[in-house]
Design a protein around this motif. Structure first.
Motif, PDB file in Angstrom:
ATOM      1  N   UNK A 179       0.733  -1.089  -0.027  1.00 51.76           N
ATOM      2  CA  UNK A 179       0.080  -0.006  -0.084  1.00 51.76           C
ATOM      3  C   UNK A 179       0.933   1.115  -0.042  1.00 51.76           C
ATOM      4  N   UNK A 180       2.011   1.119   0.336  1.00 48.77           N
ATOM      5  CA  UNK A 180       2.841   2.279   0.393  1.00 48.77           C
ATOM      6  C   UNK A 180       3.426   2.796  -0.929  1.00 48.77           C
ATOM      7  N   UNK A 181       3.225   4.112  -1.251  1.00 47.38           N
ATOM      8  CA  UNK A 181       3.886   4.515  -2.719  1.00 47.38           C
ATOM      9  C   UNK A 181       5.169   4.768  -2.467  1.00 47.38           C
ATOM     10  N   UNK A 182       5.850   4.391  -3.693  1.00 49.68           N
ATOM     11  CA  UNK A 182       7.244   5.154  -3.779  1.00 49.68           C
ATOM     12  C   UNK A 182       7.341   5.576  -5.121  1.00 49.68           C
ATOM     13  N   UNK A 183       7.831   7.074  -4.847  1.00 48.29           N
ATOM     14  CA  UNK A 183       8.074   7.680  -6.008  1.00 48.29           C
ATOM     15  C   UNK A 183       9.593   7.851  -6.463  1.00 48.29           C
ATOM     16  N   UNK A 184       9.638   8.104  -7.824  1.00 46.83           N
ATOM     17  CA  UNK A 184      10.735   8.360  -8.360  1.00 46.83           C
ATOM     18  C   UNK A 184      11.540   9.598  -8.486  1.00 46.83           C
ATOM     19  N   UNK A 185      12.471  10.145  -7.706  1.00 46.55           N
ATOM     20  CA  UNK A 185      12.818  11.603  -7.626  1.00 46.55           C
ATOM     21  C   UNK A 185      14.129  12.139  -8.619  1.00 46.55           C
ATOM     22  N   UNK A 186      14.254  11.470  -9.721  1.00 45.83           N
ATOM     23  CA  UNK A 186      15.588  11.699 -10.221  1.00 45.83           C
ATOM     24  C   UNK A 186      15.370  12.180 -11.740  1.00 45.83           C
ATOM     25  N   UNK A 187      15.025  13.604 -11.826  1.00 42.56           N
ATOM     26  CA  UNK A 187      14.905  14.261 -13.018  1.00 42.56           C
ATOM     27  C   UNK A 187      13.746  13.506 -13.976  1.00 42.56           C
ATOM     28  N   UNK A 188      12.568  13.156 -13.553  1.00 40.54           N
ATOM     29  CA  UNK A 188      11.592  12.603 -14.048  1.00 40.54           C
ATOM     30  C   UNK A 188      10.838  13.909 -15.277  1.00 40.54           C
ATOM     31  N   UNK A 189      10.727  13.532 -16.176  1.00 40.91           N
ATOM     32  CA  UNK A 189      10.173  14.782 -17.113  1.00 40.91           C
ATOM     33  C   UNK A 189       9.077  13.965 -18.065  1.00 40.91           C
ATOM     34  N   UNK A 190       8.397  14.897 -19.174  1.00 42.73           N
ATOM     35  CA  UNK A 190       7.515  14.250 -19.877  1.00 42.73           C
ATOM     36  C   UNK A 190       8.005  13.281 -20.789  1.00 42.73           C
ATOM     37  N   UNK A 191       9.352  13.408 -21.216  1.00 42.89           N
ATOM     38  CA  UNK A 191       9.947  12.681 -22.332  1.00 42.89           C
ATOM     39  C   UNK A 191      10.290  11.154 -21.809  1.00 42.89           C
ATOM     40  N   UNK A 192      10.321  10.958 -20.462  1.00 43.05           N
ATOM     41  CA  UNK A 192      10.629   9.657 -19.895  1.00 43.05           C
ATOM     42  C   UNK A 192       9.647   9.220 -18.834  1.00 43.05           C
ATOM     43  N   UNK A 193       8.627  10.017 -18.707  1.00 44.39           N
ATOM     44  CA  UNK A 193       7.771   9.653 -17.593  1.00 44.39           C
ATOM     45  C   UNK A 193       6.926   8.351 -17.678  1.00 44.39           C
ATOM     46  N   UNK A 194       6.364   8.249 -19.075  1.00 43.83           N
ATOM     47  CA  UNK A 194       5.387   6.985 -19.395  1.00 43.83           C
ATOM     48  C   UNK A 194       6.114   5.851 -19.254  1.00 43.83           C
ATOM     49  N   UNK A 201       8.960   5.299 -17.066  1.00 42.64           N
ATOM     50  CA  UNK A 201       9.103   4.843 -15.690  1.00 42.64           C
ATOM     51  C   UNK A 201       7.865   4.786 -14.868  1.00 42.64           C
ATOM     52  N   UNK A 202       6.709   5.242 -15.355  1.00 40.90           N
ATOM     53  CA  UNK A 202       5.607   5.037 -14.505  1.00 40.90           C
ATOM     54  C   UNK A 202       4.931   3.639 -14.692  1.00 40.90           C
ATOM     55  N   UNK A 203       5.290   3.032 -15.815  1.00 44.17           N
ATOM     56  CA  UNK A 203       4.773   1.750 -16.195  1.00 44.17           C
ATOM     57  C   UNK A 203       5.475   0.531 -15.481  1.00 44.17           C
ATOM     58  N   UNK A 204       6.547   0.949 -14.696  1.00 44.98           N
ATOM     59  CA  UNK A 204       7.039  -0.129 -13.894  1.00 44.98           C
ATOM     60  C   UNK A 204       6.290  -0.565 -12.536  1.00 44.98           C
ATOM     61  N   UNK A 205       6.247  -1.369 -12.233  1.00 48.58           N
ATOM     62  CA  UNK A 205       5.251  -1.951 -11.154  1.00 48.58           C
ATOM     63  C   UNK A 205       5.625  -1.328  -9.785  1.00 48.58           C
ATOM     64  N   UNK A 206       6.662  -1.111  -9.515  1.00 52.43           N
ATOM     65  CA  UNK A 206       6.917  -0.486  -8.021  1.00 52.43           C
ATOM     66  C   UNK A 206       7.142   0.913  -8.095  1.00 52.43           C
ATOM     67  N   UNK A 207       6.944   1.636  -9.387  1.00 52.46           N
ATOM     68  CA  UNK A 207       7.031   3.233  -9.348  1.00 52.46           C
ATOM     69  C   UNK A 207       5.956   3.701  -9.400  1.00 52.46           C
ATOM     70  N   UNK A 208       5.582   4.585  -8.377  1.00 51.46           N
ATOM     71  CA  UNK A 208       4.137   4.640  -8.155  1.00 51.46           C
ATOM     72  C   UNK A 208       3.880   6.248  -8.345  1.00 51.46           C
TER      73      UNK A 208
END
Length: 255
Positions: free
Chosen positions: A206-221, A223-230
């Motif tokens: 239930x805990x959300x884990x965010x990615x905080x390393x230069x996520x931007x529109x060009x790479x977001x989709x 990264x966000x498709x990975x099962x543990x990147x919330x």
């Protein structure tokens, strides 16, 4: 299980009170009452009140970038949880790598803030991550484990799902470098496994884990498709409405 994606904008030391209010109005105009993604903006302290007013009645939530664990007292330049709550702040970023690096914040000090945040009905966004030297030395996972266990010390079973974890590879913040999707997912999965050991699988899921390393529109989709990147803790791309809104839309599409 499906965890609601979370996109949080960390404005750092940018935007005046007026500029901040204008930015959130532009964001709200674009995403409307988006509810499939949780959206948080974290202005500097001086812009919290103006941004809070601009967000009245909106689904976008207000976060702060830091606070002090004591309720009040002789702590020149500091802000308390109670002061944040009075401005309708719901989230607070704790343990950001810049706080650790420039201001010498330790895991024990950050932990005091995590405990205070939870006691004050604030949702901590606890940041963990390794430097370039630590990654090159092969110590990424041990660094993340030390920071996570230290930051969560004393956090009870019934509190852990209120905490958001943000993995920020320090070498990928503001540098334009981005961890590969596989590198990011590897650490997110490690964090999830560690949470499972500490709190059990049902709560860890239930805990959300965010990615905080230069996520931007060009790479977001990707990264966000990975099962543990919330979701993402967004720096530079949160300072412009267009790019931030694109990230929110990417998160909505990934749900």
């Amino acid at each position: 299980m499906i965890r609601k994606k979370l996109i949080a904008g960390n404005w750092k030391m940018n935007k005046s009170a007026g500029d901040g209010a204008t930015l959130v109005k532009d964001i709200v105009d674009e995403i409307g009452r988006e509810t499939s993604v949780e959206v948080v903006v974290c202005p500097p302290f001086t812009a919290l009140e103006s941004v809070a007013k601009a967000l009245e009645g909106q689904a976008v939530k207000l976060g702060a970038q830091n606070f002090h664990h004591e309720k009040s007292g002789a702590y020149t330049g500091e802000i308390s949880a109670e002061m944040l709550r009075a401005l309708y702040v719901t989230h607070v970023i704790l343990g950001h790598s810049e706080r650790r690096t420039y201001f010498g914040e330790t895991d024990a000090f950050i932990n005091k803030k995590v405990i205070t945040a939870l006691a004050s009905q604030l949702k901590p966004i606890l940041c963990v991550g390794e430097t370039l030297a630590e990654r090159e030395a092969g110590s990424t996972l041990s660094v993340v484990q030390t920071q996570l266990e230290g930051g969560l010390k004393g956090v009870a079973l019934d509190q852990i799902t209120t905490v958001v974890i943000a993995y920020e590879p320090v070498w990928a913040i503001g540098t334009g470098k981005v961890a590969t999707t596989a590198q990011a997912q590897e650490v997110h999965a490690f964090i999830r496994d560690l949470l499972t050991k500490l709190y059990g699988a049902p709560l860890a899921q239930k805990v959300r884990i965010l990615y905080g390393g230069s996520m931007k529109p060009s790479n977001a989709a990707e990264l966000l498709a990975e099962k543990d990147i919330d979701g993402g803790l967004i720096g530079g791309a949160s300072l412009e409405a267009k790019s931030f809104v694109e990230l929110v839309k990417a998160a909505a599409a990934a749900n």
